[in-house]
Scaffold this motif. Structure first.
Motif, mmCIF file in Angstrom:
data_model
loop_
_atom_site.group_PDB
_atom_site.id
_atom_site.type_symbol
_atom_site.label_atom_id
_atom_site.label_comp_id
_atom_site.label_asym_id
_atom_site.label_seq_id
_atom_site.Cartn_x
_atom_site.Cartn_y
_atom_site.Cartn_z
ATOM 1 N N LEU A 1 0.852 -1.189 0.000
ATOM 2 C CA LEU A 1 0.000 0.000 0.000
ATOM 3 C C LEU A 1 0.886 1.236 0.000
ATOM 4 O O LEU A 1 1.691 1.440 0.923
ATOM 5 C CB LEU A 1 -0.915 0.011 1.229
ATOM 6 C CG LEU A 1 -1.802 1.245 1.391
ATOM 7 C CD1 LEU A 1 -2.845 1.309 0.271
ATOM 8 C CD2 LEU A 1 -2.497 1.253 2.751
ATOM 9 N N ASP A 2 0.733 2.046 -1.033
ATOM 10 C CA ASP A 2 1.465 3.315 -1.141
ATOM 11 C C ASP A 2 2.965 3.120 -0.885
ATOM 12 O O ASP A 2 3.606 3.889 -0.151
ATOM 13 C CB ASP A 2 0.897 4.350 -0.167
ATOM 14 C CG ASP A 2 -0.537 4.740 -0.502
ATOM 15 O OD1 ASP A 2 -0.943 4.533 -1.659
ATOM 16 O OD2 ASP A 2 -1.239 5.225 0.404
ATOM 17 N N GLY A 3 3.521 2.079 -1.461
ATOM 18 C CA GLY A 3 4.943 1.823 -1.339
ATOM 19 C C GLY A 3 5.355 1.057 -0.102
ATOM 20 O O GLY A 3 6.526 0.686 0.036
ATOM 21 N N VAL A 4 4.414 0.816 0.810
ATOM 22 C CA VAL A 4 4.708 0.048 2.024
ATOM 23 C C VAL A 4 4.315 -1.408 1.782
ATOM 24 O O VAL A 4 3.168 -1.707 1.466
ATOM 25 C CB VAL A 4 3.943 0.612 3.238
ATOM 26 C CG1 VAL A 4 4.174 -0.267 4.465
ATOM 27 C CG2 VAL A 4 4.366 2.043 3.514
ATOM 28 N N LYS A 5 5.292 -2.306 1.945
ATOM 29 C CA LYS A 5 5.026 -3.732 1.727
ATOM 30 C C LYS A 5 4.839 -4.416 3.071
ATOM 31 O O LYS A 5 5.748 -4.476 3.880
ATOM 32 C CB LYS A 5 6.194 -4.373 0.975
ATOM 33 C CG LYS A 5 5.995 -5.853 0.681
ATOM 34 C CD LYS A 5 7.181 -6.414 -0.078
ATOM 35 C CE LYS A 5 7.039 -7.907 -0.311
ATOM 36 N NZ LYS A 5 8.206 -8.471 -1.034
ATOM 37 N N LEU A 6 3.626 -4.940 3.281
ATOM 38 C CA LEU A 6 3.339 -5.632 4.529
ATOM 39 C C LEU A 6 3.549 -7.138 4.396
ATOM 40 O O LEU A 6 3.899 -7.815 5.356
ATOM 41 C CB LEU A 6 1.900 -5.335 4.978
ATOM 42 C CG LEU A 6 1.715 -5.019 6.455
ATOM 43 C CD1 LEU A 6 2.557 -3.816 6.843
ATOM 44 C CD2 LEU A 6 0.247 -4.730 6.765
ATOM 45 N N TYR A 7 3.296 -7.675 3.214
ATOM 46 C CA TYR A 7 3.560 -9.092 2.953
ATOM 47 C C TYR A 7 3.787 -9.279 1.459
ATOM 48 O O TYR A 7 3.502 -8.385 0.646
ATOM 49 C CB TYR A 7 2.435 -9.990 3.475
ATOM 50 C CG TYR A 7 1.060 -9.725 2.899
ATOM 51 C CD1 TYR A 7 0.684 -10.210 1.647
ATOM 52 C CD2 TYR A 7 0.108 -9.013 3.631
ATOM 53 C CE1 TYR A 7 -0.568 -9.982 1.127
ATOM 54 C CE2 TYR A 7 -1.158 -8.780 3.120
ATOM 55 C CZ TYR A 7 -1.497 -9.262 1.872
ATOM 56 O OH TYR A 7 -2.743 -9.034 1.355
ATOM 57 N N GLY A 8 4.287 -10.455 1.096
ATOM 58 C CA GLY A 8 4.704 -10.691 -0.280
ATOM 59 C C GLY A 8 3.740 -11.533 -1.091
ATOM 60 O O GLY A 8 2.641 -11.886 -0.642
ATOM 61 N N PRO A 9 4.147 -11.894 -2.312
ATOM 62 C CA PRO A 9 3.269 -12.596 -3.248
ATOM 63 C C PRO A 9 2.791 -13.959 -2.764
ATOM 64 O O PRO A 9 1.661 -14.354 -3.055
ATOM 65 C CB PRO A 9 4.114 -12.747 -4.513
ATOM 66 C CG PRO A 9 5.342 -11.963 -4.315
ATOM 67 C CD PRO A 9 5.436 -11.544 -2.890
ATOM 68 N N GLU A 10 3.624 -14.700 -2.048
ATOM 69 C CA GLU A 10 3.207 -16.021 -1.588
ATOM 70 C C GLU A 10 2.087 -15.911 -0.568
ATOM 71 O O GLU A 10 1.113 -16.677 -0.604
ATOM 72 C CB GLU A 10 4.393 -16.783 -0.994
ATOM 73 C CG GLU A 10 4.046 -18.151 -0.405
ATOM 74 C CD GLU A 10 3.433 -19.114 -1.409
ATOM 75 O OE1 GLU A 10 2.852 -20.127 -0.974
ATOM 76 O OE2 GLU A 10 3.537 -18.874 -2.632
ATOM 77 N N THR A 11 2.209 -14.955 0.341
ATOM 78 C CA THR A 11 1.118 -14.733 1.297
ATOM 79 C C THR A 11 -0.134 -14.262 0.577
ATOM 80 O O THR A 11 -1.246 -14.695 0.896
ATOM 81 C CB THR A 11 1.547 -13.701 2.360
ATOM 82 O OG1 THR A 11 2.566 -14.281 3.178
ATOM 83 C CG2 THR A 11 0.384 -13.305 3.242
#
Length: 671
Positions: free
Chosen positions: A320-330
């Motif tokens: 969200l808005d450049g903040v990555k909380l989790y990746g593609p696998e999740t």
């Protein structure tokens, strides 16, 4: 907390109850008034890649929400809808406060979202998986101190993290008297609550889903211990802070106290929506449910604006808005079911509920409820659409229940009315399906089981025109066969009903919202009511005959003792039925049942039934010991054959009632 649709049964009943004393009717803001609403002209069906026009969406939602508020007597509603990473609608309706009257502001007003909070707990859990600090297949006991570890109780498989996420740890359900509390003084530290109120295990983990607030609270404790902070602080640090959800919190308003997390900041508490109920044409304040003890399962207060940010995160695959909380696998796992279930059944996509919307669109969602707030959050990845709605009034859950479906249907489907034909041949197979079915989300012993079964038995029957009919919770629905063994489709919609069949084609259970076990004839509500009524009449008749005979008893010792014991049993059973009847007739405070359980009258009725059962067995024992007498014995003062039969029939009736009460948990007043 309410879970994936349908909402939590008891919480919904509590919300429907008319509670408390009347207050002066406050003026209602114009937004909430039940004024006539112009129905907008029908909009064309949009192609799947087309964004809903904001003006058309607002016009439709205005009409839908205001009509629903009028029908359901909702005091206030907040709505947030996002598509293609852009907010489409952010709007409040009605009031957030009675005194002073304060309108709902979707940017400022905090609504309680109940079990939608669980999706944030699972987001935190998946972050720990990505960090490599735990595995979904790890046993939960690996992360718990000895006093919180779950005993095996004879089951061979340990409960794993993934079982908590799919609501399949195998726990019974328990909540009356402790899940919600009505005063801050009753809030317990999470660890103390988990140790004190651990439910029994009743099935192997990972087999079927039976919604478990306790399981999510356990996950919250694991996360807190893994990070060395309380759960509320963890959420502030790893969810609300990074996502700039500045008006969201798992914290609740109370005075600071040692041993429990810091309370909701006063600035946020000042903007929270109050709780309402509608009674006698008036909106009245309702009580606050404190859920801090099991915060991970459902204590969030938030705004529609913040929820738009949260939905954007999940629609964008964790960023969200450049903040990555989790990746593609999740992100993939949040769209992948955990459980292997039939078509149309929610398999829990690692904590998100799964269902089909109008047009066949796959949705990933969670609903939530307290006694006064009802919420739904629905994500539709194929449309890149997120829908959030919440209302603040007990009994008004109908406002949110079908809202997301209505939006998708209005702009992407335009479903025509459906009425599927039944199959008269189904009558020949009625015995395979007809009967009583009991939800697996229940307590399995004691008075909580007894109360849960009062309204927790669903009936399945087959109509003359070839429909399968399900009835329970005051509503009924018809289903038509699909042609697949054990599968039916709603006569008026797309929902599927799936039975589990044995090798002879006979149903052993059914997926109806959640999984329901098929119950034996002893669980028939009709049988229970009939036997209780007959026992009450018999008990009254025994005492009436005793006084009419001027207290004459058999001179034979064994028979006299049996008569005396039966007389006592009749009085105890009669008193138990009367006390229970008084409780049923006078009980209106369903919310109070959630806060304080068991009620005194129910304990008294159960205690009387227990002693009535003991007295009945004593009467039977003395009857057996006295032996059968010949008809001539009547001239000697003993029983005639008719007297023996009369004694035996009365004992048999009371024993049958004892059996019916026992299988419902009603003979355990201390449990």
């Amino acid at each position: 907390m309410a879970g994936f649709k349908p909402f939590l049964g008891l919480a919904l009943l509590a919300a429907a109850a008319a509670l408390g004393a009347q207050v002066t009717k406050a003026p209602v803001p114009a937004q909430a008034a039940a004024a006539p609403v112009e129905t907008p002209a029908a909009s064309p069906v949009l192609a799947r890649g087309t964004v809903i026009p904001a003006a058309d969406l607002e016009k439709f939602v205005d009409g839908y929400v205001r009509r629903a508020m009028a029908d359901e007597h909702g005091a206030g509603v907040t709505v947030g809808i996002v598509q293609n990473d852009q907010p489409l609608l952010l709007k409040g309706y009605g009031m957030a406060s009675l005194d002073p009257v304060r309108p709902v502001d979707p940017r400022r007003t905090l609504f309680r979202i109940g079990s939608v909070s669980k999706t944030m707990t699972w987001t935190l859990m998946m972050r720990e998986v990505e960090k490599g600090r735990l595995k979904l297949t790890d046993p939960v006991n690996q992360y718990l101190p000895p006093e919180l570890q779950v005993p095996d109780q004879g089951f061979k498989n340990p409960i794993r993290i993934i079982d908590l996420m799919s609501h399949s740890p195998g726990f019974e359900d328990s909540g009356l008297g402790h899940l919600f509390v009505d005063t801050p003084e009753r809030i317990l530290p999470a660890a103390e609550y988990l140790a004190r109120h651990r439910p029994d295990r009743v099935r192997e983990p990972g087999t079927i889903s039976a919604y478990s607030n306790y399981g999510v609270a356990l996950a919250g404790e694991i996360l807190a211990r893994l990070n060395g902070v309380d759960f509320q602080t963890l959420a502030d640090r790893d969810i609300f802070g990074p996502l700039q959800m500045q008006r969201s919190t798992y914290r609740e308003p109370y005075e600071p106290r040692a041993g429990i997390p810091q309370p909701m900041p006063k600035a946020l508490a000042a903007d929270r929506s109050h709780e309402f109920k509608y009674k006698g044409g008036r909106y009245q304040p309702s009580g606050y449910d404190y859920v801090t003890t099991i915060a991970a399962a459902g204590s969030i207060s938030t705004t529609a604006e913040d929820m738009i940010r949260y939905m954007r995160l999940h629609l964008n695959g964790g960023t969200l808005d450049g903040v990555k909380l989790y990746g593609p696998e999740t992100a993939r796992l949040f769209r992948t079911p955990v459980l292997n279930v039939p078509e149309g059944v929610n398999g829990w996509a690692h904590g998100f509920g799964m269902s089909r919307m109008p047009g066949g669109f796959a949705s990933f969602s969670h609903s939530g409820g307290t006694t006064s707030f009802f919420t739904d959050m629905v994500l539709v990845p194929e449309l890149n659409l997120g829908i959030f709605i919440s209302t603040n009034t007990s009994g008004a859950g109908g406002i949110v229940g079908s809202f997301a479906d209505a939006v998708v249907d209005e702009f992407y489907v335009k479903s025509p009315p459906i009425r599927r034909a039944g199959d008269p041949a189904l009558k020949d197979k009625a015995g395979n399906y007809a009967g009583n079915y009991i939800t697996t989300r229940r307590h399995y012993s004691g008075l909580e089981k007894f109360v849960g079964l009062l309204g927790g038995i669903n009936q399945v029957s087959v109509s003359d025109d070839g429909y399968l009919v399900t009835a329970g919770g005051g509503s009924a629905r018809s289903w038509a066969p699909t042609g697949k063994a054990g599968q039916f489709q709603a006569a008026d919609g797309d929902d599927l009903l799936n039975f589990v069949l044995d090798e002879n084609g006979k149903a052993t259970g059914v997926y109806l919202g959640s999984f329901l076990d098929r119950a034996g004839p002893l669980m028939s509500a009709t049988l229970f009511a009939a036997v209780a009524a007959l026992a009450a009449l018999t008990g009254f008749g025994i005492w009436l005959a005793f006084f009419a005979r001027k207290r004459v008893l058999s001179p034979l010792v064994g028979q006299r003792r049996s008569e005396q014991a039966l007389l006592a049993a009749a009085g105890l059973w009669l008193a138990s039925i009367l006390v229970f009847g008084v409780w049923m007739a006078t009980f209106t405070d369903i919310v109070g049942l959630l806060y304080h359980f068991p009620p005194a009258l129910l304990v008294i009725a159960s205690t009387l039934a227990l002693f009535g059962t003991i007295a009945t067995f004593v009467a039977l024992a003395f009857m057996v010991m006295s032996g059968r007498r010949s008809p001539a014995a009547g001239r000697e003062g003993g029983w005639t054959m008719w007297g023996t039969a009369r004694q035996g029939l009365a004992i048999a009736l009371f024993l049958l009632l004892a059996l019916l009460v026992a299988v419902r948990g009603g003979l355990l007043p201390w449990a």
